[in-house]
Design a protein around this motif. Structure first.
Motif, PDB file in Angstrom:
ATOM      1  N   ASN A 214      12.133  58.030  31.919  1.00  0.00           N
ATOM      2  CA  ASN A 214      12.540  56.754  31.341  1.00  0.00           C
ATOM      3  C   ASN A 214      11.571  55.636  31.650  1.00  0.00           C
ATOM      4  N   TRP A 215      10.961  55.716  32.843  1.00  0.00           N
ATOM      5  CA  TRP A 215      10.014  54.668  33.252  1.00  0.00           C
ATOM      6  C   TRP A 215       8.952  54.474  32.190  1.00  0.00           C
ATOM      7  N   TYR A 216       8.398  55.584  31.701  1.00  0.00           N
ATOM      8  CA  TYR A 216       7.313  55.482  30.722  1.00  0.00           C
ATOM      9  C   TYR A 216       7.815  54.958  29.394  1.00  0.00           C
ATOM     10  N   THR A 217       8.977  55.494  28.946  1.00  0.00           N
ATOM     11  CA  THR A 217       9.472  55.055  27.647  1.00  0.00           C
ATOM     12  C   THR A 217       9.791  53.568  27.686  1.00  0.00           C
ATOM     13  N   ARG A 218      10.398  53.117  28.790  1.00  0.00           N
ATOM     14  CA  ARG A 218      10.732  51.690  28.859  1.00  0.00           C
ATOM     15  C   ARG A 218       9.469  50.839  28.800  1.00  0.00           C
ATOM     16  N   ARG A 219       8.429  51.236  29.575  1.00  0.00           N
ATOM     17  CA  ARG A 219       7.187  50.459  29.554  1.00  0.00           C
ATOM     18  C   ARG A 219       6.596  50.439  28.163  1.00  0.00           C
ATOM     19  N   ALA A 220       6.548  51.628  27.533  1.00  0.00           N
ATOM     20  CA  ALA A 220       5.922  51.708  26.206  1.00  0.00           C
ATOM     21  C   ALA A 220       6.677  50.833  25.223  1.00  0.00           C
ATOM     22  N   VAL A 221       8.008  50.908  25.260  1.00  0.00           N
ATOM     23  CA  VAL A 221       8.812  50.147  24.303  1.00  0.00           C
ATOM     24  C   VAL A 221       8.582  48.657  24.485  1.00  0.00           C
ATOM     25  N   LEU A 222       8.636  48.203  25.739  1.00  0.00           N
ATOM     26  CA  LEU A 222       8.488  46.763  25.939  1.00  0.00           C
ATOM     27  C   LEU A 222       7.080  46.289  25.592  1.00  0.00           C
ATOM     28  N   THR A 223       6.066  47.140  25.891  1.00  0.00           N
ATOM     29  CA  THR A 223       4.704  46.766  25.515  1.00  0.00           C
ATOM     30  C   THR A 223       4.603  46.601  24.006  1.00  0.00           C
ATOM     31  N   GLY A 224       5.238  47.537  23.280  1.00  0.00           N
ATOM     32  CA  GLY A 224       5.223  47.435  21.825  1.00  0.00           C
ATOM     33  C   GLY A 224       5.879  46.147  21.354  1.00  0.00           C
ATOM     34  N   ILE A 225       7.041  45.834  21.937  1.00  0.00           N
ATOM     35  CA  ILE A 225       7.747  44.607  21.543  1.00  0.00           C
ATOM     36  C   ILE A 225       6.867  43.392  21.811  1.00  0.00           C
ATOM     37  N   TYR A 226       6.260  43.359  22.996  1.00  0.00           N
ATOM     38  CA  TYR A 226       5.452  42.194  23.364  1.00  0.00           C
ATOM     39  C   TYR A 226       4.277  42.008  22.411  1.00  0.00           C
ATOM     40  N   ASN A 227       3.560  43.110  22.176  1.00  0.00           N
ATOM     41  CA  ASN A 227       2.354  42.986  21.343  1.00  0.00           C
ATOM     42  C   ASN A 227       2.690  42.572  19.921  1.00  0.00           C
ATOM     43  N   THR A 228       3.741  43.197  19.351  1.00  0.00           N
ATOM     44  CA  THR A 228       4.068  42.841  17.969  1.00  0.00           C
ATOM     45  C   THR A 228       4.553  41.398  17.882  1.00  0.00           C
ATOM     46  N   THR A 229       5.335  40.974  18.855  1.00  0.00           N
ATOM     47  CA  THR A 229       5.800  39.578  18.818  1.00  0.00           C
ATOM     48  C   THR A 229       4.630  38.612  18.943  1.00  0.00           C
ATOM     49  N   GLU A 230       3.657  38.980  19.763  1.00  0.00           N
ATOM     50  CA  GLU A 230       2.463  38.134  19.911  1.00  0.00           C
ATOM     51  C   GLU A 230       1.745  37.993  18.569  1.00  0.00           C
ATOM     52  N   LEU A 231       1.616  39.105  17.856  1.00  0.00           N
ATOM     53  CA  LEU A 231       0.948  39.052  16.558  1.00  0.00           C
ATOM     54  C   LEU A 231       1.716  38.185  15.574  1.00  0.00           C
ATOM     55  N   VAL A 232       3.054  38.344  15.566  1.00  0.00           N
ATOM     56  CA  VAL A 232       3.868  37.520  14.668  1.00  0.00           C
ATOM     57  C   VAL A 232       3.678  36.051  15.000  1.00  0.00           C
ATOM     58  N   MET A 233       3.617  35.760  16.301  1.00  0.00           N
ATOM     59  CA  MET A 233       3.519  34.361  16.720  1.00  0.00           C
ATOM     60  C   MET A 233       2.236  33.716  16.220  1.00  0.00           C
ATOM     61  N   MET A 234       1.178  34.525  16.139  1.00  0.00           N
ATOM     62  CA  MET A 234      -0.118  33.940  15.776  1.00  0.00           C
ATOM     63  C   MET A 234      -0.146  33.438  14.353  1.00  0.00           C
ATOM     64  N   GLN A 235       0.724  33.996  13.477  1.00  0.00           N
ATOM     65  CA  GLN A 235       0.679  33.486  12.112  1.00  0.00           C
ATOM     66  C   GLN A 235       2.007  32.833  11.743  1.00  0.00           C
ATOM     67  N   ASP A 236       2.744  32.432  12.746  1.00  0.00           N
ATOM     68  CA  ASP A 236       4.037  31.803  12.504  1.00  0.00           C
ATOM     69  C   ASP A 236       3.850  30.300  12.380  1.00  0.00           C
ATOM     70  N   SER A 237       4.409  29.739  11.303  1.00  0.00           N
ATOM     71  CA  SER A 237       4.276  28.293  11.152  1.00  0.00           C
ATOM     72  C   SER A 237       5.622  27.594  11.128  1.00  0.00           C
ATOM     73  N   SER A 238       6.671  28.286  11.525  1.00  0.00           N
ATOM     74  CA  SER A 238       7.997  27.659  11.505  1.00  0.00           C
ATOM     75  C   SER A 238       8.112  26.682  12.671  1.00  0.00           C
ATOM     76  N   PRO A 239       9.010  25.725  12.602  1.00  0.00           N
ATOM     77  CA  PRO A 239       9.168  24.737  13.687  1.00  0.00           C
ATOM     78  C   PRO A 239       9.549  25.418  14.985  1.00  0.00           C
ATOM     79  N   ASP A 240       8.788  25.132  16.021  1.00  0.00           N
ATOM     80  CA  ASP A 240       9.010  25.715  17.347  1.00  0.00           C
ATOM     81  C   ASP A 240       9.062  27.247  17.325  1.00  0.00           C
ATOM     82  N   PHE A 241       8.338  27.828  16.368  1.00  0.00           N
ATOM     83  CA  PHE A 241       8.215  29.284  16.326  1.00  0.00           C
ATOM     84  C   PHE A 241       9.558  29.988  16.254  1.00  0.00           C
ATOM     85  N   GLN A 242      10.495  29.420  15.500  1.00  0.00           N
ATOM     86  CA  GLN A 242      11.818  30.042  15.396  1.00  0.00           C
ATOM     87  C   GLN A 242      11.750  31.455  14.846  1.00  0.00           C
ATOM     88  N   ASP A 243      10.886  31.639  13.836  1.00  0.00           N
ATOM     89  CA  ASP A 243      10.780  32.969  13.236  1.00  0.00           C
ATOM     90  C   ASP A 243      10.379  33.994  14.274  1.00  0.00           C
TER      91      ASP A 243
END
Lengths: 293, 261
Positions: A214-243
């Motif tokens: 589980n240790w590995y799956t949890r790390r992998a999952v959270l890394t995926g969430i973090y990276n994808t959210t970071e990418l979304v944030m870079m092209q997000d133009s909504s007020p206070d990054f709500q999207d």
């Protein structure tokens, strides 16, 4: 006025200085990201005892305070000062030169770093991770003292990732440049180490005690969430990054569901197997009774 | 040392090209690239006689300045045209961005050749030519951003004094850069190099410049110069930090760099 040190004296002070400095470093992984900075002998006034001076600024003047810190500390200070010039100059040697100038040093001091600004980005990421750890530590203390409720895992993860990503907001325009620098082959070991230790930290404070797969799956999952959210944030133009935060919420919910689904699948599988076993036993009983007829 | 360079001054550049087969240009280019000067840098080029480093510095800073101005324009794209033309006027007269080079040499002849070259190549602003001795520089403390000495330090009698002077005239945060012939580590290359130095170079000296002795001296002074690690220790003794060296052509030439922190 600087005095000339003779080599044996310098070596003694060098080891003393390195001891003092390393004792002050909070995050062990921060030093691994500094692997390109070799541990150069630090210098100090000859009149100091070999105990190693504390970085105090009550020296003979503003200029002398540099003597009390190692090269690494000075480099950190320059990089921190350079961060405020990043929105204007980007993650480049020019920003570092401007930072050096604010500390009263010549712009040529930027020559200490690589000319593509890598160290600046790595320094910033390391700083953010340290800040995140402190935040999570404080939260944990509050929960232990009973001042706050322990959050459910889903919300904890969401808040931690959001807090960490919010630190990027002042630099978000130049963040794509930073990501590309972090992905340079030369920087990948350092940037990967920083990323994994940050994810580790978050799970640690979320109360993850697992020692199995589980240790590995949890790390992998959270890394995926973090990276994808970071990418979304870079092209997000909504007020206070709500999207971005909505995206994050959905992803974390998905991850939780996935865990449940896996559990459900297993439970269903077990139920099916038990049913089959039961059916087999019934059939064999029926046959026995039929045979004994 | 003085007489050697008096006779050598006029033919200096030609000899450099023939001795090193033109590679010295590449070395000097790499040297200035490593310096990576930003506009507004004040450079002291010691033993810089004929100005090679100085000219390269000016070119580098000029193009860096152009890029800087272009970036500023890009950021200002939402200004009115009046503001834009005003900013043009301010920046126009600073094509070098306040960068300056002071070329210092012990030998008048070398400086003369340098000045002529500058005129010939069209370098007019940002250059100063000063007569001076590396062991005792005619400058104040804490003045310069970068101190360079290219192929000059092996000719200095007291290298430690020159290093101390370098430390003195540099600003805090300033950088010391030295380009010099050094010890070749590869044994095979070392033999070839020795052969070339002792057999070919003095002959070239006689043929091109009519001066065998000076070039004999040159080759011997290269051999006498301390190897990379020893020179690095000398630089650290003078008070510089983060001292490092980079070998070019596996040690034929080395760039040493140190910071005054």
């Amino acid at each position: 006025l600087r005095c000339q040190l003779c080599p044996p004296q310098r070596a003694l002070q060098a080891s003393a200085m390195v001891r003092t400095i390393s004792g002050e470093q909070k995050e062990p992984f921060a030093s691994s990201s500094r692997q390109q900075f070799d541990s150069h002998p630090a210098d100090g006034q000859p009149q100091q005892e070999p105990q190693g001076p504390r970085p105090s600024y009550t020296g003979q003047g503003g200029q002398e305070s540099e003597d009390y810190e190692s090269e690494e500390q000075l480099q950190h200070r320059i990089l921190t000062a350079a961060l405020e010039f990043v929105p204007e100059h980007g993650w480049t040697a020019e920003a570092i030169a401007e930072g050096a100038k604010t500390l009263g040093l010549s712009a040529a001091a930027a020559g200490m770093f690589h000319s593509d600004g890598s160290e600046l980005v790595l320094h910033f990421v390391s700083q953010c991770n340290t800040k995140l750890s402190e935040l999570l530590e404080q939260e944990q203390n509050r929960v232990q003292l009973g001042e706050a409720e322990k959050k459910p895992t889903e919300q904890f993860l969401r808040d931690a990732v959001e807090a960490r990503l919010r630190m990027l907001i002042p630099y978000i325009d130049k963040w794509p440049q930073a990501v590309s620098i972090l992905l340079l082959p030369r920087n990948i070991p350092s940037s990967l180490t920083l990323l994994t230790s940050m994810i580790d930290d978050i799970w640690h404070y979320a109360g993850d005690q697992s020692t199995d797969f589980n240790w590995y799956t949890r790390r992998a999952v959270l890394t995926g969430i973090y990276n994808t959210t970071e990418l979304v944030m870079m092209q997000d133009s909504s007020p206070d990054f709500q999207d971005t935060w909505r995206f994050l919420k959905n992803r974390v919910a998905d991850a939780m569901d996935m865990g449940n689904t896996a559990h459900q699948v297993r439970a269903t599988g077990e139920a099916v197997v038990q049913g089959l076993m039961g059916a087999a036993v019934t059939v064999s009983n029926a046959e026995t009774s039929w045979a004994s007829r | 040392v003085y007489q050697v360079f008096e006779s050598v001054a006029k033919k200096y550049d030609v000899m450099n090209d023939s001795m090193t087969l033109g590679i010295h240009r590449v070395w000097k280019d790499i040297f200035v690239h490593k310096m990576n000067p930003s506009p507004g840098t004040l450079l002291l080029d010691v033993a810089g006689g004929t100005g090679d480093i100085a000219f390269r510095f000016i070119n580098y800073v000029r193009s860096a300045r152009e890029r800087q101005l272009q970036r500023k324009l890009k950021n200002h794209q939402n200004l009115s045209w009046q503001e834009i033309s005003k900013s043009y006027q301010e920046d126009q007269f600073k094509s070098l961005g306040d960068s300056q080079v002071v070329v210092c040499d012990i030998n008048k002849e070398m400086l003369k050749v340098g000045k002529q070259k500058a005129e010939h190549l069209g370098y007019c602003e940002g250059l100063s030519w000063v007569l001076g001795n590396a062991e005792e520089l005619p400058f104040d403390d804490d003045k310069f951003d970068v101190y360079t000495i290219a192929f000059g330090i092996r000719n200095v009698t007291r290298i430690d004094l020159a290093l101390e002077e370098a430390y003195r005239v540099l600003k805090p945060g300033g950088r010391f850069l030295c380009l010099e012939f050094s010890r070749v580590s590869n044994p095979l290359l070392s033999r070839l190099y020795d052969l070339y130095s002792f057999q070919v170079i003095p002959v070239l000296g006689e043929v091109i410049a009519g001066d065998w002795k000076s070039y004999q001296y040159l080759v011997e002074s290269i051999r006498r110069f301390p190897p990379q690690e020893e020179f690095k220790a000398m630089i650290e003794d003078a008070g510089f930090f983060k001292v490092d060296y980079q070998n070019l052509n596996s040690g034929i030439v080395a760039i040493h760099s140190g910071f005054k922190l």
